[in-house]
Design a protein around this motif. Structure first.
Motif, PDB file in Angstrom:
ATOM      1  N   TYR A 171       6.085  -1.868   4.686  1.00 15.89           N
ATOM      2  CA  TYR A 171       6.558  -2.109   3.318  1.00 15.89           C
ATOM      3  C   TYR A 171       6.469  -3.586   2.942  1.00 15.89           C
TER       4      TYR A 171
ATOM      5  N   PRO B 289       4.707  -6.674   1.555  1.00 17.07           N
ATOM      6  CA  PRO B 289       3.623  -6.778   0.580  1.00 17.07           C
ATOM      7  C   PRO B 289       2.674  -7.949   0.800  1.00 17.07           C
ATOM      8  N   ASP B 290       3.102  -8.944   1.564  1.00 20.21           N
ATOM      9  CA  ASP B 290       2.348 -10.202   1.561  1.00 20.21           C
ATOM     10  C   ASP B 290       1.870 -10.604   2.957  1.00 20.21           C
ATOM     11  N   VAL B 291       2.782 -11.017   3.803  1.00 18.07           N
ATOM     12  CA  VAL B 291       2.412 -11.591   5.099  1.00 18.07           C
ATOM     13  C   VAL B 291       1.753 -10.563   6.034  1.00 18.07           C
TER      14      VAL B 291
ATOM     15  N   PRO C 222       0.056  -7.464   5.444  1.00 16.93           N
ATOM     16  CA  PRO C 222      -1.345  -7.092   5.190  1.00 16.93           C
ATOM     17  C   PRO C 222      -2.285  -8.281   5.361  1.00 16.93           C
ATOM     18  N   THR C 223      -1.798  -9.482   5.013  1.00 16.32           N
ATOM     19  CA  THR C 223      -2.643 -10.668   5.171  1.00 16.32           C
ATOM     20  C   THR C 223      -2.956 -10.907   6.648  1.00 16.32           C
TER      21      THR C 223
END
Ligand SMILES: [Cu+2]
Lengths: 154, 209
Positions: B77, B79-81, B83-84
């Motif tokens: 869940y 959103p940023d770190v 998936p990056t």
């Protein structure tokens, strides 16, 4: 202008990426390289990235976001401390000085889309409106890239 | 008397020098030396936890010993770190080409409440096929995180939802299960592939050190 002419203009403009330029109510604010990651369903929040440039002579203040895609779009900042621990927190207003660009990019600022109203499907796009304290609004079309995208070119 | 006091001063000076050297060693190279997470992760052979991989199979630290390992904590869940980082890891694995097959690459969730086996399987399916996803009970996740000297914390958000703060470094272990180094979130991404190669080569240089 006749309706069919407008339709033609939109059809022409789309392939060339309205996505990366503001539809603009203010000529002073330019939004570039906007992109978002696809979502799995609607329960997870989405993230949007872009560069916001202030071409004007006065500072501008980004105060909020709006989109029909999400009930709660908010600017967030990810911070990673010296122990390597990452955390995310809402950012209030963002002031952009004249001539400056604020980058929303992975690991830093992002527009967090909470309470998605529909899944974010790869290769679709959506409209995101940025609200500024005294310069009105700027609406951008944001292309949705894959979940594993790292930047606007992916 | 005079001679004795000179000796005394000399001894004190030597003692002070010795202490300074010792303190210096302790702080730089010794047990007091800085580690990326304050404390050094245990060797995999000293860890104990039982988790389930994204295919429903029981896994633990023993599963990893025998091949060099790359481990990352996160949650789907995120959103940023997350998936990056998973996209970064996928890029490094692409850069390693066939050599990537020798590596264990594991994404361990710190949010088992939402990340069950199915959620992990679906999520990692969007990244490099070598990446595996592990989940388990709260208790076993906590045990795993402790072994890596990592941390995580549940944080309420204003939508009545929650998010997780967590260690975002990528941990590297050699084939013997010994901790090699971390790839930290903010270091230049170009350092990553050489670091992974170092972890992969550690077994070959064994005995030389
Ligand atoms: Cu966020």
């Amino acid at each position: 202008m006749k309706p069919h002419r407008i339709a033609l203009l939109v059809a022409l403009a789309l392939p060339f990426g309205i996505a990366t330029s503001a539809l603009a109510d203010s000529d002073d604010i330019v939004v570039e390289n906007a992109w978002a990651r696809a979502s799995i369903g609607t329960s997870r929040p989405g993230a949007v990235y872009m560069e916001i440039r202030n071409k004007g002579d006065e500072p501008v203040t980004l105060t909020g976001l709006q989109t029909d895609l999400a009930m709660m779009p908010k600017i967030h900042r990810t911070a990673t401390d010296e122990q390597g621990v990452s955390s995310m927190s809402p950012v209030g207003e963002i002031v952009i000085a004249p001539g400056e660009t604020v980058a929303l990019e992975p690991g830093g600022l992002h527009a967090m889309l909470m309470q998605l109203q529909r899944p974010m499907e790869e290769s679709e796009s959506f409209l995101l409106t940025l609200t500024f304290s005294d310069r009105g609004e700027t609406t951008v079309e944001v292309p949705i890239l894959g979940i594993a995208a790292r930047g606007p070119e992916d | 008397m005079e001679r004795r006091s000179v000796l005394g001063y000399g001894a004190a000076a030597l003692g002070a020098l010795g202490l300074a050297l010792f303190v210096g060693w302790w702080q730089v190279d010794g047990p007091g030396g800085p580690e990326p997470d304050g404390r050094r992760p245990l060797p995999l052979t000293a860890m104990e936890f039982d988790l389930t991989d994204h295919q429903g199979r029981p896994v633990g630290p023993d599963t990893l010993v025998g091949s060099p390992t790359l481990i990352f904590f996160g949650f789907t869940y995120c959103p940023d770190v997350c998936p990056t980082t998973l996209a970064d890891i996928s890029g490094w694995l692409d850069a390693l080409g066939e050599d990537a097959e020798q590596l264990n690459v594991v994404f361990i969730t710190v949010d088992p409440e939402r990340d069950n086996v199915e959620a992990m399987a679906e999520y990692i399916g969007y990244f490099h096929p070598a990446i595996r996803g592990w989940t388990g009970t709260e208790q076993q996740i906590a045990l795993a995180v402790e072994g890596f000297r990592a941390t995580y914390e549940k944080v309420q958000t204003d939508g009545g939802d929650y998010t997780m703060n967590h260690t975002a470094s990528v941990f590297l272990f050699d084939a013997e299960g010994r901790f090699v180094t971390t790839i930290d979130y903010h270091e230049p991404r170009d350092f990553a592939v050489p670091k992974i190669r170092r972890a992969m080569n550690e077994e070959k240089t064994e005995g030389a050190t």
